[in-house]
Every structure is written in C-alpha cells, then in structure tokens.
Write an enzyme that holds these catalytic residues in place. Structure first.
Site, mmCIF file in Angstrom:
data_model
loop_
_atom_site.group_PDB
_atom_site.id
_atom_site.type_symbol
_atom_site.label_atom_id
_atom_site.label_comp_id
_atom_site.label_asym_id
_atom_site.label_seq_id
_atom_site.Cartn_x
_atom_site.Cartn_y
_atom_site.Cartn_z
ATOM 1 N N LYS A 115 0.978 -1.594 -0.049
ATOM 2 C CA LYS A 115 0.292 -0.620 0.331
ATOM 3 C C LYS A 115 1.150 1.191 -0.318
ATOM 4 O O LYS A 115 0.735 2.294 -0.563
ATOM 5 C CB LYS A 115 -1.125 -0.058 0.939
ATOM 6 C CG LYS A 115 -1.836 -1.628 0.894
ATOM 7 C CD LYS A 115 -3.305 -0.647 1.563
ATOM 8 C CE LYS A 115 -4.195 -1.568 1.220
ATOM 9 N NZ LYS A 115 -5.706 -1.722 1.347
ATOM 10 N N LYS A 217 -4.901 -10.036 -5.698
ATOM 11 C CA LYS A 217 -6.491 -10.479 -5.563
ATOM 12 C C LYS A 217 -7.500 -9.495 -5.460
ATOM 13 O O LYS A 217 -7.126 -8.374 -6.067
ATOM 14 C CB LYS A 217 -5.984 -10.648 -3.488
ATOM 15 C CG LYS A 217 -6.631 -8.927 -3.376
ATOM 16 C CD LYS A 217 -6.263 -9.417 -2.001
ATOM 17 C CE LYS A 217 -6.488 -7.819 -1.160
ATOM 18 N NZ LYS A 217 -7.012 -7.414 0.290
ATOM 19 N N LYS A 220 -11.327 -3.263 -3.046
ATOM 20 C CA LYS A 220 -11.706 -2.830 -3.246
ATOM 21 C C LYS A 220 -11.151 -1.682 -3.995
ATOM 22 O O LYS A 220 -11.922 -0.619 -4.731
ATOM 23 C CB LYS A 220 -12.024 -2.227 -1.748
ATOM 24 C CG LYS A 220 -13.048 -3.070 -1.245
ATOM 25 C CD LYS A 220 -13.747 -2.420 0.337
ATOM 26 C CE LYS A 220 -13.415 -3.005 1.390
ATOM 27 N NZ LYS A 220 -12.687 -3.288 2.303
#
Ligand code: AQP
Length: 353
Positions: A115, A217, A220
């Site tokens: 991230k 993966k 969102k």
C-alpha cells in the site's frame, strides 16, 4: 483463574464497494460462525483513513458495510455490529500496542509495503501502525477467533506477537493485579492477560483473485471496476464483468491439476465452487472439456442467484438508513461496555491511575 471464553471478532474497512472476495473470503464465514459462537463484527472506519485520509462519502460507506453484514444474514440482536470509531477504547489500546510492538515488525508487513508503494517516507504513520490498531480491535474484546481472508494472515500473526509480548512484559503485574488467565499453547500451559488469537482462514475462497489479472487479489481499491464483482452490482453488470473476465483460449481441464499455471481459469472455477459450496473437482467434473463461452454464462447465472437477494436487501436497508443507524448505535453501546472492561484491567496492569 479462568480460561478464555470463545469469542469471534472480525472487521471490514469502509473503503469502497464490497466485492465477491470480501463476501466469500470473510462475510460468509461471519454468517456461519454466528451459529456456534458469540460474534462481534465491526466496520473498521479508523482503518479506512490510513491509506486515504479524506473520504467524502465516509458515512455512506460505513452504513453500506453494515447493510452488507445484515443483508448477508448477520443477526445484530444476538451478536454485535458497530463501527470502530464509536468505541474509543480501540484507539486507546492501539496506542498501548504501538508501544509494545517494534517498528521492525511493522516494516516487515507485506500489506504496508504494497500500500505504501515506492514512496514509503510519504505513507501515513497510521498505515505503518495499521496492524497495531487491528490487534487492538481484536484484543480489546479478548477475542479468541478471527475469520479473515488469506491476505490478513500476516497481520494476525503480528496480533499474536503483540499479545505474547504484552503478556511477557507485564507478566509480574498481570499476576499481581489478579488478571492472569491460563491458556494452553501447544503442550504448554501459560498465563497471560491476552489470548493468542486463532485466525480462521480456511474456507472455500480464502483468496479470490481479480477478474482482470488472476495473479492479483480482488480488491476494493483496484482502479478497474471490471476487476471485481461488487455486492451492489446489478444483474447486467455482473453478467458483463464475467463475460469480460480475462481467460486463456483453452477449454477447462477435467482435473484440478490442469488448473496449475492457469491463474484466471483457476480463479473462475474457484469462484464457481465457492458460490455453490462445492469443490473445484466437482465443478470440473461437470465443466471439464467445455469452453469458457459455455462456462461463463453458467457462472454469471450462479453469481446472480447468490448475490441478488443480498443486493436487494442492501438496497432496501440503504434506502432508509434509520434502521442501520439504530443497529450501529445499539452495537456500539454494547461493544463499549465490553471494551471498557478490558481497558480498566489494562490501565490497572500498566499502573495508570
Ligand atoms: N480477494 C479476497 N479474497 C478473499 N478474502 C478477501 N478479503 C479481502 N479481499 C479478499 C477479506 O475481506 C475482509 C475485509 O477486508 P478489508 O476491507 O478489511 O480490507 P482488505 O483485506 O484490504 O480488502 P480489500 O478489498 O483489498 O480492500 P482495500 O482495497 O481497501 O485494501 C478481510 O477479512 C479480508 O481478508
């Protein structure tokens, strides 16, 4: 000296549209566990500001995750559903855990590396400390089991490390204040204040992958909406996304081994199997040798049949938010009582007056 009562805790971030990965990897497990355990399910809004601070639709996102819980079958009367920021004890315990955990532990977290990307110096301090807050979410209820997708495995190992270090660092004071609980770890009986929480990762879909890239993966925050099936997608959108899902040109194999090195085929077969609550072998027994042009419409029909009732109930709940708001308020009131009990013990163990 007692022992820990089994208790399930898990959370979902209000960071965007809930997708099939969240549903199959987490929420469906939440629903199943409520038959056998006391459960606490949380919309983890404090986590949602770690990667992106400002969200114009935060309140809607919080309500929509709570609506997804209820629409999927979670009973907020028997169990507890609330949002994290309404129970300030999470943040209080997270601060203490920031002082228990080591910076090196946080730096090793793959989710932080993913991230934060290349510009780590510019990531928020909250993103680095995310696992410490997650440990607090779980341990402020002294939860023993946490259902999650596979991506959260490393964070749960760190939760155990934090619990163990707290138990060791404060061992003398935990015993002195009469807060020790006996637990069995492997063959050993040890005393501590926090349980060593067990992750519940096994399930039909611990890692659902993106529809655009079978090696990433489903997420969102993926900028491509075509990469995921959202719980709020309508029938046509679900069908379109499955039609456009990346595949290879070969027919489906008849054996599971034939899915090796075919990540997109493996993912679609896995999704079909999980939706049907059957194994990949069962799916291939039916579809082996057939082309994606036949398999994809069957998958779309199945996905719609499972998701349409959840979708309809979410829409109903979101059309008048008073019911969701009442559930969240009631859940937070009940969660606060439990969390405050732990914090009163923790303050005493540390020696805060
Ligand atoms: N692709 C997935 N397959 C299986 N399980 C998954 N989960 C997430 N993605 C998949 C599980 O869903 C729960 C809630 O996740 P989260 O919202 O707390 O955050 P996340 O793991 O970071 O999920 P996302 O969708 O990828 O969100 P963003 O993009 O905001 O980071 C967790 O139990 C998770 O394991």
């Amino acid at each position: 000296m007692g022992s820990f009562k089994p208790l399930v805790f898990s959370g979902v971030q209000p960071t965007g549209n809930l997708h099939l990965g969240n549903y199959l990897g987490a929420i469906r497990k939440f629903v199943a566990l409520q038959e056998s355990h006391d459960c606490i399910y949380c919309v983890v809004d404090l986590h949602a500001i770690t990667a992106q601070l400002v969200h114009d639709d935060m309140a809607t996102q919080i309500r929509s995750i709570a609506a997804a819980f209820i629409a999927s079958g979670i009973d907020p009367q028997k169990h507890i559903v609330f949002n994290q920021s309404a129970v300030p004890q999470h943040a209080e315990l997270a601060w203490i855990f920031n002082c228990v955990a080591r910076i090196g532990w946080m730096n090793r977290m793959t989710q932080f590396k993913d991230k934060a990307g290349k510009d780590r110096e510019n990531a928020s301090l909250g993103l680095l400390a995310y696992p410490s807050l997650m440990a607090a979410d779980i341990l402020v209820y002294r939860a023993t089991h946490v259902p999650v997708g596979e991506d959260q495995k490393q964070h749960l190992e760190l939760t155990r490390d934090i619990a163990q270090k707290f138990n060791i660092d404060f061992q003398r004071r935990i015993e002195m204040t009469g807060h020790a609980v006996e637990m069995v770890v492997g063959e050993e009986h040890i005393n501590g204040y926090f349980p060593l929480t067990e992750p519940l990762i096994e399930g039909p879909a611990p890692r659902v992958m993106s529809l655009r890239d079978g090696t990433r993966k489903m997420s969102k925050s993926d900028p491509s909406d075509l990469s995921r099936i959202n719980l709020m997608d309508d029938i046509d959108t679900i069908a379109k996304k499955i039609r456009k899902a990346k595949t290879d040109p070969d027919a489906l194999p008849s054996e599971v081994e034939g899915l090796a090195d075919r990540p997109e085929a493996d993912n679609l077969v896995g999704i079909y199997a999980a939706l049907l609550e059957k194994s990949k072998a069962d799916v291939l027994a039916e579809f082996g040798g057939r082309q994606f042009s036949e398999f994809k419409p069957a998958l779309a029909e199945l996905a719609v049949s499972v998701l349409a009732p959840v979708n309809a109930e979410m829409r109903r709940l979101m059309s008048d938010t008073s019911q969701i708001d009442a559930i969240l308020h009631d859940g937070a009131d009940r969660a606060r009582v439990l969390a405050e009990k732990t914090m009163a013990d923790v303050r005493e163990i540390i020696g805060f007056i």
